[in-house]
Scaffold this motif. Structure first.
Motif, PDB file in Angstrom:
ATOM      1  N   GLY A   1      -4.353  -7.337  -4.447  1.00  0.00           N
ATOM      2  CA  GLY A   1      -3.604  -6.256  -5.092  1.00  0.00           C
ATOM      3  C   GLY A   1      -4.454  -5.076  -5.508  1.00  0.00           C
ATOM      4  O   GLY A   1      -5.539  -4.851  -4.980  1.00  0.00           O
ATOM      5  N   PRO A   2      -3.955  -4.310  -6.486  1.00  0.00           N
ATOM      6  CA  PRO A   2      -4.593  -3.064  -6.906  1.00  0.00           C
ATOM      7  C   PRO A   2      -6.042  -3.200  -7.367  1.00  0.00           C
ATOM      8  O   PRO A   2      -6.803  -2.253  -7.261  1.00  0.00           O
ATOM      9  N   GLU A   3      -6.407  -4.353  -7.842  1.00  0.00           N
ATOM     10  CA  GLU A   3      -7.780  -4.539  -8.319  1.00  0.00           C
ATOM     11  C   GLU A   3      -8.757  -4.840  -7.186  1.00  0.00           C
ATOM     12  O   GLU A   3      -9.940  -5.048  -7.412  1.00  0.00           O
ATOM     13  N   GLY A   4      -8.244  -4.870  -5.959  1.00  0.00           N
ATOM     14  CA  GLY A   4      -9.080  -5.181  -4.806  1.00  0.00           C
ATOM     15  C   GLY A   4      -8.672  -4.361  -3.597  1.00  0.00           C
ATOM     16  O   GLY A   4      -8.895  -3.159  -3.551  1.00  0.00           O
ATOM     17  N   LEU A   5      -8.016  -5.013  -2.648  1.00  0.00           N
ATOM     18  CA  LEU A   5      -7.621  -4.348  -1.406  1.00  0.00           C
ATOM     19  C   LEU A   5      -6.420  -3.419  -1.554  1.00  0.00           C
ATOM     20  O   LEU A   5      -6.197  -2.557  -0.717  1.00  0.00           O
ATOM     21  N   ASP A   6      -5.642  -3.598  -2.592  1.00  0.00           N
ATOM     22  CA  ASP A   6      -4.452  -2.785  -2.856  1.00  0.00           C
ATOM     23  C   ASP A   6      -3.487  -2.808  -1.675  1.00  0.00           C
ATOM     24  O   ASP A   6      -3.029  -1.768  -1.198  1.00  0.00           O
ATOM     25  N   LEU A   7      -3.164  -4.016  -1.208  1.00  0.00           N
ATOM     26  CA  LEU A   7      -2.248  -4.171  -0.087  1.00  0.00           C
ATOM     27  C   LEU A   7      -0.843  -3.714  -0.457  1.00  0.00           C
ATOM     28  O   LEU A   7      -0.374  -3.951  -1.564  1.00  0.00           O
TER      29      LEU A   7
END
Length: 86
Positions: free
Chosen positions: A30-36
Protein backbone atom coordinates in the motif's frame (compact mmCIF):
# COMPACT_ATOMS: atom_id res chain seq x y z
CA UNK A 1 7.07 -22.05 -0.09
CA UNK A 2 7.12 -18.43 1.07
CA UNK A 3 10.18 -17.69 -1.07
CA UNK A 4 8.42 -19.18 -4.10
CA UNK A 5 5.29 -17.09 -3.54
CA UNK A 6 7.42 -13.97 -2.90
CA UNK A 7 9.11 -14.52 -6.28
CA UNK A 8 5.72 -14.99 -7.97
CA UNK A 9 4.46 -11.72 -6.44
CA UNK A 10 7.57 -9.76 -7.41
CA UNK A 11 7.58 -11.22 -10.94
CA UNK A 12 3.89 -10.36 -11.26
CA UNK A 13 4.53 -6.78 -10.14
CA UNK A 14 7.33 -6.49 -12.70
CA UNK A 15 4.95 -7.69 -15.41
CA UNK A 16 2.54 -4.95 -14.31
CA UNK A 17 5.39 -2.45 -14.92
CA UNK A 18 6.12 -1.69 -11.27
CA UNK A 19 9.73 -0.94 -10.38
CA UNK A 20 10.75 -3.94 -8.29
CA UNK A 21 14.47 -3.16 -8.08
CA UNK A 22 14.26 -2.34 -4.34
CA UNK A 23 11.37 -4.65 -3.47
CA UNK A 24 11.90 -7.20 -0.69
CA UNK A 25 9.66 -9.42 1.38
CA UNK A 26 9.29 -6.50 3.81
CA UNK A 27 7.88 -4.16 1.17
CA UNK A 28 4.32 -3.01 1.92
CA UNK A 29 1.92 -3.13 -1.02
CA UNK A 30 0.00 0.00 0.00
CA UNK A 31 0.82 3.69 0.41
CA UNK A 32 3.70 3.05 2.79
CA UNK A 33 5.49 1.02 0.13
CA UNK A 34 4.60 0.28 -3.48
CA UNK A 35 1.31 2.21 -3.34
CA UNK A 36 -0.50 -0.29 -5.56
CA UNK A 37 -3.80 0.77 -7.07
CA UNK A 38 -6.89 -1.36 -6.48
CA UNK A 39 -6.69 -2.81 -10.00
CA UNK A 40 -3.11 -3.96 -9.38
CA UNK A 41 -4.18 -5.54 -6.08
CA UNK A 42 -6.96 -7.41 -7.90
CA UNK A 43 -4.55 -8.57 -10.61
CA UNK A 44 -2.12 -9.77 -7.96
CA UNK A 45 -4.88 -11.69 -6.16
CA UNK A 46 -5.93 -13.33 -9.43
CA UNK A 47 -2.33 -14.30 -10.13
CA UNK A 48 -2.08 -15.94 -6.70
CA UNK A 49 -5.45 -17.65 -7.14
CA UNK A 50 -4.47 -19.01 -10.56
CA UNK A 51 -1.00 -20.10 -9.47
CA UNK A 52 -1.70 -21.52 -6.00
CA UNK A 53 -5.46 -22.01 -5.84
CA UNK A 54 -5.81 -19.52 -2.97
CA UNK A 55 -9.12 -17.68 -3.16
CA UNK A 56 -9.47 -14.20 -1.65
CA UNK A 57 -12.63 -12.27 -0.84
CA UNK A 58 -12.96 -8.62 -1.85
CA UNK A 59 -12.55 -7.68 1.81
CA UNK A 60 -9.32 -9.66 2.05
CA UNK A 61 -8.01 -8.05 -1.12
CA UNK A 62 -8.71 -4.57 0.21
CA UNK A 63 -6.61 -5.48 3.24
CA UNK A 64 -3.62 -6.31 1.03
CA UNK A 65 -2.57 -2.65 1.05
CA UNK A 66 -1.49 -2.92 4.68
CA UNK A 67 0.47 -6.13 4.21
CA UNK A 68 4.02 -6.87 3.19
CA UNK A 69 4.85 -9.21 0.37
CA UNK A 70 6.02 -11.84 2.87
CA UNK A 71 2.78 -11.55 4.86
CA UNK A 72 0.77 -12.25 1.73
CA UNK A 73 3.17 -15.05 0.76
CA UNK A 74 2.73 -16.56 4.22
CA UNK A 75 -1.05 -16.46 3.91
CA UNK A 76 -0.89 -18.14 0.49
CA UNK A 77 1.47 -20.80 1.89
CA UNK A 78 -0.93 -21.54 4.77
CA UNK A 79 -3.95 -21.72 2.47
CA UNK A 80 -2.07 -23.96 0.04
CA UNK A 81 -1.01 -26.31 2.85
CA UNK A 82 -4.55 -26.41 4.27
CA UNK A 83 -5.96 -27.11 0.81
CA UNK A 84 -3.48 -29.92 0.28
CA UNK A 85 -4.48 -31.50 3.59
CA UNK A 86 -8.24 -31.20 2.99
Amino acid sequence: MIAEVRKTVIDGLAQMNYDVSDVTGDTVLGPEGLDLESLAIAELAILLEDTYGSKFTEEEMSGFTGLTIDQIAGEVAVRTAVGANA
